[in-house]
Each structure stands twice: as C-alpha cells, then as structure tokens.
Design a protein around this motif. Structure first.
Motif, PDB file in Angstrom:
ATOM      1  N   SER A 121      43.679  52.242 -10.050  1.00 25.55           N
ATOM      2  CA  SER A 121      42.732  52.672 -11.083  1.00 25.55           C
ATOM      3  C   SER A 121      43.516  53.280 -12.241  1.00 25.55           C
ATOM      4  O   SER A 121      44.671  53.675 -12.084  1.00 25.55           O
ATOM      5  CB  SER A 121      41.784  53.735 -10.510  1.00 25.55           C
ATOM      6  OG  SER A 121      42.528  54.891 -10.159  1.00 25.55           O
ATOM      7  N   THR A 168      39.993  45.100 -21.630  1.00 31.28           N
ATOM      8  CA  THR A 168      39.472  46.467 -21.512  1.00 31.28           C
ATOM      9  C   THR A 168      38.968  46.989 -22.848  1.00 31.28           C
ATOM     10  O   THR A 168      38.297  48.003 -22.903  1.00 31.28           O
ATOM     11  CB  THR A 168      40.602  47.418 -21.074  1.00 31.28           C
ATOM     12  OG1 THR A 168      41.687  47.278 -21.998  1.00 31.28           O
ATOM     13  CG2 THR A 168      41.090  47.089 -19.674  1.00 31.28           C
ATOM     14  N   TYR A 183      41.879  41.802 -16.901  1.00 28.03           N
ATOM     15  CA  TYR A 183      40.731  41.497 -17.767  1.00 28.03           C
ATOM     16  C   TYR A 183      40.744  42.389 -19.000  1.00 28.03           C
ATOM     17  O   TYR A 183      41.307  43.479 -18.977  1.00 28.03           O
ATOM     18  CB  TYR A 183      39.418  41.708 -16.988  1.00 28.03           C
ATOM     19  CG  TYR A 183      39.387  40.929 -15.707  1.00 28.03           C
ATOM     20  CD1 TYR A 183      39.251  39.539 -15.728  1.00 28.03           C
ATOM     21  CD2 TYR A 183      39.523  41.567 -14.475  1.00 28.03           C
ATOM     22  CE1 TYR A 183      39.243  38.802 -14.551  1.00 28.03           C
ATOM     23  CE2 TYR A 183      39.519  40.837 -13.296  1.00 28.03           C
ATOM     24  CZ  TYR A 183      39.380  39.461 -13.337  1.00 28.03           C
ATOM     25  OH  TYR A 183      39.384  38.737 -12.166  1.00 28.03           O
ATOM     26  N   ARG A 212      38.520  53.097 -14.346  1.00 26.95           N
ATOM     27  CA  ARG A 212      38.327  51.678 -14.033  1.00 26.95           C
ATOM     28  C   ARG A 212      39.378  51.179 -13.058  1.00 26.95           C
ATOM     29  O   ARG A 212      40.466  51.730 -12.942  1.00 26.95           O
ATOM     30  CB  ARG A 212      38.317  50.835 -15.307  1.00 26.95           C
ATOM     31  CG  ARG A 212      39.589  50.840 -16.097  1.00 26.95           C
ATOM     32  CD  ARG A 212      39.534  49.804 -17.212  1.00 26.95           C
ATOM     33  NE  ARG A 212      38.728  50.207 -18.340  1.00 26.95           N
ATOM     34  CZ  ARG A 212      37.758  49.457 -18.874  1.00 26.95           C
ATOM     35  NH1 ARG A 212      37.481  48.277 -18.400  1.00 26.95           N
ATOM     36  NH2 ARG A 212      37.082  49.886 -19.908  1.00 26.95           N
ATOM     37  N   LYS A 213      39.010  50.110 -12.359  1.00 27.99           N
ATOM     38  CA  LYS A 213      39.931  49.487 -11.404  1.00 27.99           C
ATOM     39  C   LYS A 213      40.951  48.644 -12.159  1.00 27.99           C
ATOM     40  O   LYS A 213      40.640  48.047 -13.183  1.00 27.99           O
ATOM     41  CB  LYS A 213      39.163  48.574 -10.434  1.00 27.99           C
ATOM     42  CG  LYS A 213      38.181  49.298  -9.555  1.00 27.99           C
ATOM     43  CD  LYS A 213      37.419  48.286  -8.694  1.00 27.99           C
ATOM     44  CE  LYS A 213      36.056  48.847  -8.301  1.00 27.99           C
ATOM     45  NZ  LYS A 213      35.065  47.807  -8.091  1.00 27.99           N
ATOM     46  N   PRO A 272      31.942  53.601 -10.654  1.00 27.85           N
ATOM     47  CA  PRO A 272      30.697  54.346 -10.899  1.00 27.85           C
ATOM     48  C   PRO A 272      30.898  55.862 -10.797  1.00 27.85           C
ATOM     49  O   PRO A 272      31.531  56.344  -9.846  1.00 27.85           O
ATOM     50  CB  PRO A 272      29.750  53.852  -9.792  1.00 27.85           C
ATOM     51  CG  PRO A 272      30.340  52.566  -9.295  1.00 27.85           C
ATOM     52  CD  PRO A 272      31.805  52.635  -9.554  1.00 27.85           C
ATOM     53  N   SER A 278      34.812  43.404 -18.708  1.00 25.63           N
ATOM     54  CA  SER A 278      34.081  43.288 -17.449  1.00 25.63           C
ATOM     55  C   SER A 278      33.600  44.648 -16.952  1.00 25.63           C
ATOM     56  O   SER A 278      34.392  45.555 -16.727  1.00 25.63           O
ATOM     57  CB  SER A 278      34.994  42.644 -16.405  1.00 25.63           C
ATOM     58  OG  SER A 278      34.516  42.896 -15.123  1.00 25.63           O
ATOM     59  N   ALA A 279      32.278  44.775 -16.771  1.00 27.85           N
ATOM     60  CA  ALA A 279      31.698  46.029 -16.285  1.00 27.85           C
ATOM     61  C   ALA A 279      32.071  46.285 -14.829  1.00 27.85           C
ATOM     62  O   ALA A 279      32.065  47.423 -14.368  1.00 27.85           O
ATOM     63  CB  ALA A 279      30.180  45.986 -16.437  1.00 27.85           C
ATOM     64  N   GLU A 280      32.401  45.204 -14.081  1.00 29.08           N
ATOM     65  CA  GLU A 280      32.750  45.381 -12.664  1.00 29.08           C
ATOM     66  C   GLU A 280      34.004  46.217 -12.483  1.00 29.08           C
ATOM     67  O   GLU A 280      34.256  46.749 -11.409  1.00 29.08           O
ATOM     68  CB  GLU A 280      32.993  44.024 -11.988  1.00 29.08           C
ATOM     69  CG  GLU A 280      31.745  43.190 -11.795  1.00 29.08           C
ATOM     70  CD  GLU A 280      31.994  41.736 -12.166  1.00 29.08           C
ATOM     71  OE1 GLU A 280      32.933  41.147 -11.617  1.00 29.08           O
ATOM     72  OE2 GLU A 280      31.253  41.220 -13.022  1.00 29.08           O
ATOM     73  N   GLN A 281      34.819  46.308 -13.548  1.00 26.81           N
ATOM     74  CA  GLN A 281      36.037  47.117 -13.426  1.00 26.81           C
ATOM     75  C   GLN A 281      35.730  48.608 -13.388  1.00 26.81           C
ATOM     76  O   GLN A 281      36.535  49.394 -12.914  1.00 26.81           O
ATOM     77  CB  GLN A 281      36.937  46.892 -14.640  1.00 26.81           C
ATOM     78  CG  GLN A 281      37.359  45.478 -14.883  1.00 26.81           C
ATOM     79  CD  GLN A 281      37.918  45.385 -16.295  1.00 26.81           C
ATOM     80  OE1 GLN A 281      38.993  45.874 -16.571  1.00 26.81           O
ATOM     81  NE2 GLN A 281      37.177  44.777 -17.194  1.00 26.81           N
TER      82      GLN A 281
END
Length: 385
Positions: free
Chosen positions: A227, A258, A256, A103-104, A10, A4-7
C-alpha cells in the motif's frame, strides 16, 4: 476515468500535517555526513513528534487501534481508519495539510529466466571464459566502478534483498521490513534491483554500476503487493537514517493510473527525503504517460524518474514516457542477482531505475549524458556515470 477505484483501501487514510505546526525530523534538518550523529538527531526529533501525535489523538478522540502507522521523519503524519464524520472533522482541522485515501500497490515486471548456481549460463559461471558478466545495462551506463568501502549507502525500497547473497554487500543490521516478518527477499525483485546498482566485483555472477556499494533492504512490498502507506513507512525509515550522499532506489511504480497531485503523500515525502539523499524512481511499465502515475510523475530536484531502453538503445515497448522522465537506462532483459543466491533476467523500468541509482552513488550528483533515445516526438537522455 482510468483511475481504478478498486485500488483504494476503504476507510483508511494518510493524514499529513502542515510543516509549521508539528515537529518532524526533516524540517530544517542540517546536512549530515556522520551517520551516528544523524541517527541521534532523528531519535530526539521522533520522540518529540510522537508526543505531539499522541496529544492530537487524545484531543481528536482517535483510539490507538485506529492508528495503522506513524510518520515522524519525512513529515509528521499518521495512517488511520476513519468513518465519514471523523474524516470530515480532520479535514477541517487547520493543522492538517491534506488527507489522502490509502491505496493498494502491485508490482509490475516480467521475469524472463531464473538460474540457480548449477544452471547458470556459461558467461555467468565461475571459471568459464569470463569470470563474471557485465550486463549491457551496466555497459550502456559507462561500465562499472568500485563503490566498495564508501560510507554512503544505496537504500533499496522494494521487496527486500537476499541478505546473504554472495554477490551483494548487504547491511543487514539496518535492513528492515514494513511489509512482512523479514527484510529477506521472498519475491526476487528487490535482490535483482540491488545487483544492478551494486553487485560486487568478484569472480562470480554479475557486477553492478557502483560495484560492492553497501545496499540496505527496506522491504515495503513483501511478496509483491503493498500500500502507499507501507511505502511511506519505508521512506520515513530511510529519512531517519540517511546521510548526505546516500541514494534511494524506488522501483515500485503502480500498475494502474493514480493521477498526480501536488498534495500527495509521495510528493511530500520525496521533497523531504531529497534533502540528504538522491532518489531514482521507475517510470512504470504501462506504455503510458508517466504524468498519470504517482510517484513517477513528481518533478523535484535530486529525484530522477527513469524510463527503459533496450540493450541496443531503442525505447522499451513497455516503458512509460513523457515529461516527468528525467533519464533513460537499459531495463529490457537485464541479468542480475536474484533470491536464493541465484541470478535472473528481468525486464521493466524497475531494472532501469537502479542503473541510475548506481550512477548517482558513483557521481554523488546527477548522471552525465551519453547519447539519447528518441520516442514519440521526445528525446530521452541516456544516463551515464
């Protein structure tokens, strides 16, 4: 792609240097059995590492407000906010081993029941037929033995620990938070994990595998989310304070996928932390192959990935599985200590991992096997002390 890119956070990156170009406490660290000597050694290495980091920032024109965290013990590195150009510049620097986007992380476990002192089940109440309960997670691992008075510790890298829980022996002076204002547990998860590994053998509540062992809260998850870099900060802290025979429990597998890489901030940290400490890792609760989840996927010596079974020794439906799993222990419906001086029943590989942490503390070596669980064409060894 199931990753998942949402993790991803930015513009935030973990920069890890090559071992031979920068000082880090862990490279060539001797084996320590005396904690005061270890800490003095780490302090000296850290101050040298920080000087080298500051020189690097200056040379690369990185401003102090871009730096989010620094690592000086598990390896030399830092966490930084970078634009695309600066990222490219650092990626091309020959001293940099690799750069990983931060990442989160979110905890994933199930709370089945919470009890306070007034509504404990009969078998957890002082003065009833049993003074204290031994959860089947403990019985299935060969029962409890005393870990009290031992100079080695179990580091609980988690949501913190209830620092004054009457059923835990917490070293509060070494407990730290990297996630919020206090290592005191605001979630409950870390306290539950600590009790499975080391609840005190007294006349109340529950008892742990290595009963009464000193537990240290390393709060990297706050109320349950965090994170990668915050978790590495906790690992870095342990690495500057641990001695031979210590144990680290990390019940913090991501929810999710990784992916798994040999150039991973977790892998590099684990590969250093295991110089002194033995490490127990939760396999994760996605009913999926642990090979897709970092750090559970990492196969290293003295690092043990733990799947979950039920009290009756069948594979837990939620547990991750596959080749990275080293051991299995009971993680379904485990009753243990909880925040606010209470107790709770929780399920997850998070609960299986500290069973193995307690076993590691007791044995100061890998668990022994007492039986096995077959699932999906594989056989998993049941961990015992």
């Amino acid at each position: 792609d199931p990753v998942s890119a949402e993790q991803l956070i930015p513009n935030q990156y973990i920069v890890v240097f090559k071992d031979d170009v920068m000082t880090s406490g862990r490279a060539n660290e001797p084996v320590f059995t005396d904690r005061a000597k270890k800490i003095a050694y780490a302090r000296e290495k850290t101050s040298r590492a920080k000087e080298e980091l500051n020189a690097f920032y200056k040379e690369q024109d990185i401003l102090s407000d871009q730096i989010q965290a620094e690592f000086t013990s598990v390896y030399n590195g830092f966490v930084v906010n970078l634009d695309k150009n600066k990222l490219e510049q650092l990626q091309n620097d020959p001293r940099v081993d690799f750069i990983e986007q931060d990442r989160k992380i979110e905890l994933d476990f199930e709370v089945e029941a919470v009890y306070d002192a007034d509504n404990l089940p009969d078998d957890l109440k002082n003065g009833k037929t049993e003074a204290q309960t031994t959860a089947c997670a403990i019985s299935n691992a060969g029962g409890s033995a005393s870990g009290a008075g031992d100079n080695t510790w179990i580091w609980i890298v988690d949501t913190g620990i209830d620092l004054d829980h009457p059923d835990l022996n917490v070293n509060t002076s070494y407990s730290r938070s990297f996630a919020d204002s206090s290592p005191d547990d605001s979630n409950g998860h870390g306290t539950h994990v600590a009790g499975i590994a080391a609840a005190v053998n007294n006349s109340i509540g529950v008892v742990g595998v290595s009963a009464g062992a000193t537990v240290v809260a390393v709060d990297v998850l706050g109320s349950g989310s965090s994170s990668t870099s915050t978790i590495i900060s906790g690992m870095d802290y342990v690495a500057s304070n641990d001695i031979s025979g210590d144990v680290v429990n990390m019940s913090l597998g991501p929810r999710y996928r990784t992916g798994c890489s040999s150039s991973s901030a977790y892998r590099s940290a684990l590969a250093r932390l295991n110089d002194q400490s033995q490490i127990a890792l939760a396999a994760g609760n996605s009913s999926d192959d642990a090979a897709y989840y970092d750090p559970a996927c990492q196969n290293l010596s003295r690092v043990y990935t733990v799947a979950s079974m039920t009290c009756g020794e069948s594979f837990s439906s939620f547990s991750n599985y596959g080749s990275p799993v080293d051991w299995i222990a009971t993680g379904s419906s485990v009753t243990s200590t909880y925040r606010g001086g209470g107790y709770a029943t929780l399920s997850g590989t998070s609960m299986a991992s500290p069973v193995v942490a307690g076993v590691l503390h007791q044995r100061n070596s890998a668990p022994r096997q007492c039986g096995s669980v077959s699932y999906g064409g594989r056989t998993y060894k049941i961990a015992c002390r």
